[in-house]
Write a protein that holds these residues in place. Structure first.
Motif, PDB file in Angstrom:
ATOM      1  N   GLY B 257      -5.319  -0.287  -8.625  1.00  0.00           N
ATOM      2  CA  GLY B 257      -4.726  -1.618  -8.730  1.00  0.00           C
ATOM      3  C   GLY B 257      -3.239  -1.577  -8.423  1.00  0.00           C
ATOM      4  O   GLY B 257      -2.614  -0.512  -8.395  1.00  0.00           O
ATOM      5  N   ALA B 258      -2.679  -2.765  -8.212  1.00  0.00           N
ATOM      6  CA  ALA B 258      -1.272  -2.862  -7.801  1.00  0.00           C
ATOM      7  C   ALA B 258      -0.340  -2.225  -8.831  1.00  0.00           C
ATOM      8  O   ALA B 258       0.610  -1.514  -8.472  1.00  0.00           O
ATOM      9  CB  ALA B 258      -0.902  -4.326  -7.577  1.00  0.00           C
ATOM     10  N   ASP B 259      -0.587  -2.482 -10.115  1.00  0.00           N
ATOM     11  CA  ASP B 259       0.292  -1.931 -11.148  1.00  0.00           C
ATOM     12  C   ASP B 259       0.211  -0.409 -11.207  1.00  0.00           C
ATOM     13  O   ASP B 259       1.231   0.274 -11.329  1.00  0.00           O
ATOM     14  CB  ASP B 259      -0.069  -2.513 -12.525  1.00  0.00           C
ATOM     15  N   THR B 260      -1.006   0.116 -11.127  1.00  0.00           N
ATOM     16  CA  THR B 260      -1.178   1.579 -11.170  1.00  0.00           C
ATOM     17  C   THR B 260      -0.444   2.224  -9.997  1.00  0.00           C
ATOM     18  O   THR B 260       0.236   3.251 -10.133  1.00  0.00           O
ATOM     19  CB  THR B 260      -2.682   1.931 -11.099  1.00  0.00           C
ATOM     20  N   PHE B 261      -0.600   1.611  -8.828  1.00  0.00           N
ATOM     21  CA  PHE B 261       0.036   2.161  -7.639  1.00  0.00           C
ATOM     22  C   PHE B 261       1.568   2.135  -7.779  1.00  0.00           C
ATOM     23  O   PHE B 261       2.247   3.146  -7.552  1.00  0.00           O
ATOM     24  CB  PHE B 261      -0.383   1.357  -6.399  1.00  0.00           C
ATOM     25  N   TYR B 262       2.114   1.004  -8.163  1.00  0.00           N
ATOM     26  CA  TYR B 262       3.571   0.869  -8.211  1.00  0.00           C
ATOM     27  C   TYR B 262       4.167   1.762  -9.290  1.00  0.00           C
ATOM     28  O   TYR B 262       5.222   2.377  -9.107  1.00  0.00           O
ATOM     29  CB  TYR B 262       3.941  -0.596  -8.442  1.00  0.00           C
ATOM     30  N   GLU B 263       3.464   1.837 -10.413  1.00  0.00           N
ATOM     31  CA  GLU B 263       3.924   2.695 -11.507  1.00  0.00           C
ATOM     32  C   GLU B 263       4.004   4.155 -11.041  1.00  0.00           C
ATOM     33  O   GLU B 263       4.978   4.861 -11.319  1.00  0.00           O
ATOM     34  CB  GLU B 263       2.958   2.558 -12.680  1.00  0.00           C
ATOM     35  N   ALA B 264       2.986   4.578 -10.302  1.00  0.00           N
ATOM     36  CA  ALA B 264       2.992   5.962  -9.795  1.00  0.00           C
ATOM     37  C   ALA B 264       4.139   6.163  -8.798  1.00  0.00           C
ATOM     38  O   ALA B 264       4.815   7.198  -8.810  1.00  0.00           O
ATOM     39  CB  ALA B 264       1.653   6.283  -9.138  1.00  0.00           C
ATOM     40  N   ALA B 265       4.352   5.182  -7.931  1.00  0.00           N
ATOM     41  CA  ALA B 265       5.436   5.302  -6.941  1.00  0.00           C
ATOM     42  C   ALA B 265       6.783   5.448  -7.628  1.00  0.00           C
ATOM     43  O   ALA B 265       7.651   6.210  -7.187  1.00  0.00           O
ATOM     44  CB  ALA B 265       5.432   4.077  -6.018  1.00  0.00           C
ATOM     45  N   LEU B 266       6.947   4.734  -8.750  1.00  0.00           N
ATOM     46  CA  LEU B 266       8.218   4.794  -9.488  1.00  0.00           C
ATOM     47  C   LEU B 266       8.326   6.081 -10.301  1.00  0.00           C
ATOM     48  O   LEU B 266       9.320   6.814 -10.199  1.00  0.00           O
ATOM     49  CB  LEU B 266       8.334   3.584 -10.420  1.00  0.00           C
ATOM     50  N   LEU B 267       7.306   6.353 -11.123  1.00  0.00           N
ATOM     51  CA  LEU B 267       7.416   7.458 -12.070  1.00  0.00           C
ATOM     52  C   LEU B 267       7.309   8.830 -11.408  1.00  0.00           C
ATOM     53  O   LEU B 267       7.891   9.802 -11.893  1.00  0.00           O
ATOM     54  CB  LEU B 267       6.348   7.323 -13.165  1.00  0.00           C
ATOM     55  N   ALA B 268       6.586   8.909 -10.312  1.00  0.00           N
ATOM     56  CA  ALA B 268       6.490  10.203  -9.621  1.00  0.00           C
ATOM     57  C   ALA B 268       7.677  10.434  -8.694  1.00  0.00           C
ATOM     58  O   ALA B 268       7.761  11.496  -8.065  1.00  0.00           O
ATOM     59  CB  ALA B 268       5.184  10.296  -8.844  1.00  0.00           C
ATOM     60  N   GLY B 269       8.554   9.464  -8.607  1.00  0.00           N
ATOM     61  CA  GLY B 269       9.816   9.692  -7.900  1.00  0.00           C
ATOM     62  C   GLY B 269       9.800   9.387  -6.412  1.00  0.00           C
ATOM     63  O   GLY B 269      10.757   9.705  -5.704  1.00  0.00           O
ATOM     64  N   PHE B 270       8.734   8.751  -5.908  1.00  0.00           N
ATOM     65  CA  PHE B 270       8.689   8.504  -4.469  1.00  0.00           C
ATOM     66  C   PHE B 270       9.688   7.415  -4.042  1.00  0.00           C
ATOM     67  O   PHE B 270      10.265   7.490  -2.964  1.00  0.00           O
ATOM     68  CB  PHE B 270       7.265   8.141  -4.029  1.00  0.00           C
ATOM     69  N   ILE B 271       9.869   6.421  -4.890  1.00  0.00           N
ATOM     70  CA  ILE B 271      10.857   5.380  -4.580  1.00  0.00           C
ATOM     71  C   ILE B 271      12.247   6.020  -4.532  1.00  0.00           C
ATOM     72  O   ILE B 271      13.033   5.776  -3.605  1.00  0.00           O
ATOM     73  CB  ILE B 271      10.840   4.272  -5.668  1.00  0.00           C
TER      74      ILE B 271
END
Lengths: 92, 347
Positions: B257-271
């Motif tokens: 889902g959108a939230d799971t994806f965005y959360e991972a992008a933020l917390l895993a440091g990709f952003i």
């Protein structure tokens, strides 16, 4: 029990914290997108460069026939086409 | 991109802008005057990109005038032709990007798209040829380079389309993606190459300005990818952040889902990593521009400032959520960028 003690952050707290993370990150991103949209529509992104370009390029283009040409070629009004362009700005 | 409301509101009366935007006006007139354009079923898709003012694009050749080149040494008529050709080439590329990105929207008939594309190519070629008349050997080299730039762009479209159809990339290092981003913008470099013919530059100067342009173009792409990450994910568009976040999540068959994806992008440091790469690319472009291409310097300084502010704000948001304020974000270094240059520069 031991697992809960090892992790002081309860699952509900973590969910709430991550919801706050997403909200703040989205807000910041939206603010940046808004700023870019305004910059594009006002031309401020290139405003500092305009003086240089004006000194080099021929500044007085005759645009009087442009809208007539547009009307001949398509039924899409220019302002609407421009706005659509600003929405579709995937690649700068 | 998802902020139409503000631009629509502040954009009232845009038709009048063409009185001031000579390059955009000439480009629009050139295309709309072509007999093949009238009544074209594909024209509606092109118009947004042709009519939208883009100061940096329209002024591109002037921005890259070397510091030591006096404006009086440049034929203003030729430079205007180059700028108009560049604007048409830009609209052409953006229109094709949009076609490739919008696979779920009804397309105009393929024949109409091809005919309009050929018309745009011809308009671009004729203007460059007119501007560069008399520079025989250099002009031949210019058109050879133009063909190569178009081939690079076509390759980037093929890669983007493959990803959109669901093909997984074996890996996508940040370095590879930067090269891909440069190729996406490759034809936009043509006004710069034409300027080189007009003013005559050494091979070293030519390569420096091309590097400056390509670093800037790739930085802009990476920065925009940060802003568009959720939209790109939703629309299955390729960006380094999207590909690597999905890989981090195990490339699941069922898309998160959108939230799971965005959360991972933020917390895993990709952003964070993506913004760091954009900053690095802008800074490299700026260091090339300073003292050489004064027209670019202020623009690049603004982009560096903007990118750093965004990176710092996003890092602060992540830190406050993870309780690591005042410490380096745990996600600042992703576990793996999918390539072979972990921890190294994107350049």
């Amino acid at each position: 029990m031991a697992r809960e003690n090892a992790n002081p952050v309860a699952p509900s707290q973590e969910r709430s914290r991550n919801a706050e993370l997403l909200r703040k990150a989205r807000e910041r991103t939206q603010a940046e997108l808004l700023k870019k949209a305004v910059d594009m529509s006002t031309g401020s992104q290139g405003a500092s460069l305009t003086a240089l370009a004006a000194a080099v390029l021929i500044p007085a283009a005759d645009a009087s026939g442009l809208l007539d040409l547009l009307a001949d070629a398509t039924d899409i009004p220019a302002p609407e086409a421009v706005q659509a362009g600003q929405r579709r700005r995937r690649r700068y | 991109m998802s902020s139409p409301e503000a631009s629509a509101t502040s954009n009232s009366g845009n038709a009048g802008r063409f009185e001031h935007d000579s390059v955009a006006a000439f480009a629009a007139k050139a295309v709309l005057s072509a007999p093949e354009t009238r009544g074209s079923e594909a024209l509606g898709g092109l118009l947004p990109f042709l009519l939208t003012p883009e100061p940096v694009v329209e002024e591109l050749p002037a921005l890259f005038l070397p510091a030591e080149t006096g404006k009086e040494h440049v034929d203003p008529g030729a430079l205007l032709e180059v700028a108009v050709a560049g604007k048409i080439a830009y609209a052409h590329v953006r229109w094709l990007d949009d076609l490739a990105d919008s696979l779920d929207r009804p397309l105009a008939p393929a024949g109409a798209i091809h005919r309009l594309s050929e018309t745009l190519s011809r308009e671009v070629h004729e203007r460059f040829a007119a501007a560069l008349r008399g520079y025989d050997e250099a002009t031949a080299d210019f058109f050879t380079s133009l063909a190569e730039l178009n081939a690079r762009y076509a390759t980037s479209l093929a890669i983007d389309c493959a990803f959109s159809r669901g093909q997984l990339l074996v890996r996508l290092s940040l370095e590879d993606y930067v090269e891909h981003a440069k190729s996406r913008a490759a034809p936009l470099r043509t006004p710069l190459d034409a300027l080189h013919v007009l003013i005559g530059v050494s091979e070293e100067e030519k390569q420096l300005s091309r590097s400056c342009f390509e670093l800037t173009a790739s930085a802009m792409q990476l920065y925009d990818d940060t802003l568009d990450v959720e939209e790109d994910y939703d629309d299955r568009r390729l960006s380094w952040i999207v590909a690597e976040t999905l890989r981090h999540l195990g490339n699941p068959d069922e898309r998160p889902g959108a939230d799971t994806f965005y959360e991972a992008a933020l917390l895993a440091g990709f952003i964070d990593r993506n913004l760091a790469a954009a900053d690095e690319l802008y800074a490299a472009a700026l260091s090339l521009a300073e003292g050489r291409f004064p027209g670019c310097v202020e623009f690049l300084r603004n982009e560096v400032r903007q990118t750093r502010a965004m990176k710092e704000d996003m890092a602060r948001i992540v830190s406050s959520a993870t309780g690591t304020e005042g410490h380096p974000s745990p996600g600042a270094t992703p576990p793996n960028d999918g390539g072979d240059r972990d921890g190294k520069s994107a350049l």
